[in-house]
Write a protein that holds these residues in place. Structure first.
Motif, PDB file in Angstrom:
ATOM      1  N   GLU A  66       0.831  -1.205   0.000  1.00  0.00           N
ATOM      2  CA  GLU A  66       0.000   0.000   0.000  1.00  0.00           C
ATOM      3  C   GLU A  66       0.864   1.253   0.000  1.00  0.00           C
ATOM      4  O   GLU A  66       0.574   2.220  -0.713  1.00  0.00           O
ATOM      5  N   MET A  67       1.945   1.252   0.778  1.00  0.00           N
ATOM      6  CA  MET A  67       2.825   2.417   0.805  1.00  0.00           C
ATOM      7  C   MET A  67       3.501   2.623  -0.548  1.00  0.00           C
ATOM      8  O   MET A  67       3.638   3.758  -1.018  1.00  0.00           O
ATOM      9  N   ALA A  68       3.915   1.539  -1.184  1.00  0.00           N
ATOM     10  CA  ALA A  68       4.549   1.648  -2.498  1.00  0.00           C
ATOM     11  C   ALA A  68       3.564   2.183  -3.529  1.00  0.00           C
ATOM     12  O   ALA A  68       3.925   3.019  -4.369  1.00  0.00           O
ATOM     13  N   LEU A  69       2.326   1.741  -3.454  1.00  0.00           N
ATOM     14  CA  LEU A  69       1.316   2.227  -4.390  1.00  0.00           C
ATOM     15  C   LEU A  69       1.030   3.712  -4.179  1.00  0.00           C
ATOM     16  O   LEU A  69       0.870   4.468  -5.139  1.00  0.00           O
ATOM     17  N   GLU A  70       0.972   4.133  -2.924  1.00  0.00           N
ATOM     18  CA  GLU A  70       0.747   5.555  -2.640  1.00  0.00           C
ATOM     19  C   GLU A  70       1.920   6.399  -3.117  1.00  0.00           C
ATOM     20  O   GLU A  70       1.729   7.477  -3.666  1.00  0.00           O
ATOM     21  N   SER A  88       3.966  10.223  -7.247  1.00  0.00           N
ATOM     22  CA  SER A  88       4.911  10.663  -8.277  1.00  0.00           C
ATOM     23  C   SER A  88       4.196  10.878  -9.598  1.00  0.00           C
ATOM     24  O   SER A  88       4.535  11.773 -10.356  1.00  0.00           O
ATOM     25  N   PHE A  89       3.166  10.075  -9.882  1.00  0.00           N
ATOM     26  CA  PHE A  89       2.419  10.280 -11.118  1.00  0.00           C
ATOM     27  C   PHE A  89       1.566  11.537 -11.045  1.00  0.00           C
ATOM     28  O   PHE A  89       1.413  12.237 -12.038  1.00  0.00           O
TER      29      PHE A  89
END
Length: 117
Positions: free
Chosen positions: A78-82, A87-88
């Motif tokens: 979840e942290m990586a997705l956030e 960044s996007f």
């Protein structure tokens, strides 16, 4: 026979020949597969299947440890997705400038992120 009829006849004969060869090749491959499995002894038709073993009985401590690991993995994803989503979204804001191509913007934002680490 007209030219169109001759062309259609040739096309049908050609397609029929191709499909006939595909069926023949499929049969040869199937036969080779059976022969190779018999020779190597790894065929499914040789011998009974191995009996399935029961799942190990885990103690309460092991179950809790497994649950903690699953939870930690879920939080990390979840942290990586956030982080990726952030960044996007920054890239979308910067593309409104129209002075940089998306390719340049992506690489420059990566360079900026690497410098801040």
């Amino acid at each position: 026979m007209t030219e169109i009829q001759e062309g259609l006849l040739i096309a049908v004969m050609g397609m029929g020949f191709v499909f006939l060869l595909m069926i023949l090749l499929w049969g040869v491959l199937s036969l080779m597969n059976r022969l190779l499995h018999r020779v190597s002894g790894s065929g499914t038709d040789i011998g009974p299947e191995a009996p399935e073993t029961a799942a190990p009985d885990l103690s309460g401590r092991q179950v809790a440890e497994t649950q903690r690991r699953v939870l930690a993995a879920a939080v990390a994803v979840e942290m990586a997705l956030e982080l990726e989503e952030g960044s996007f979204s920054e890239a979308r804001v910067l593309t409104d400038n129209k002075s940089l191509s998306p390719w340049q913007l992506t690489h420059r934002s990566r360079q900026r992120d690497e410098k801040t680490r």
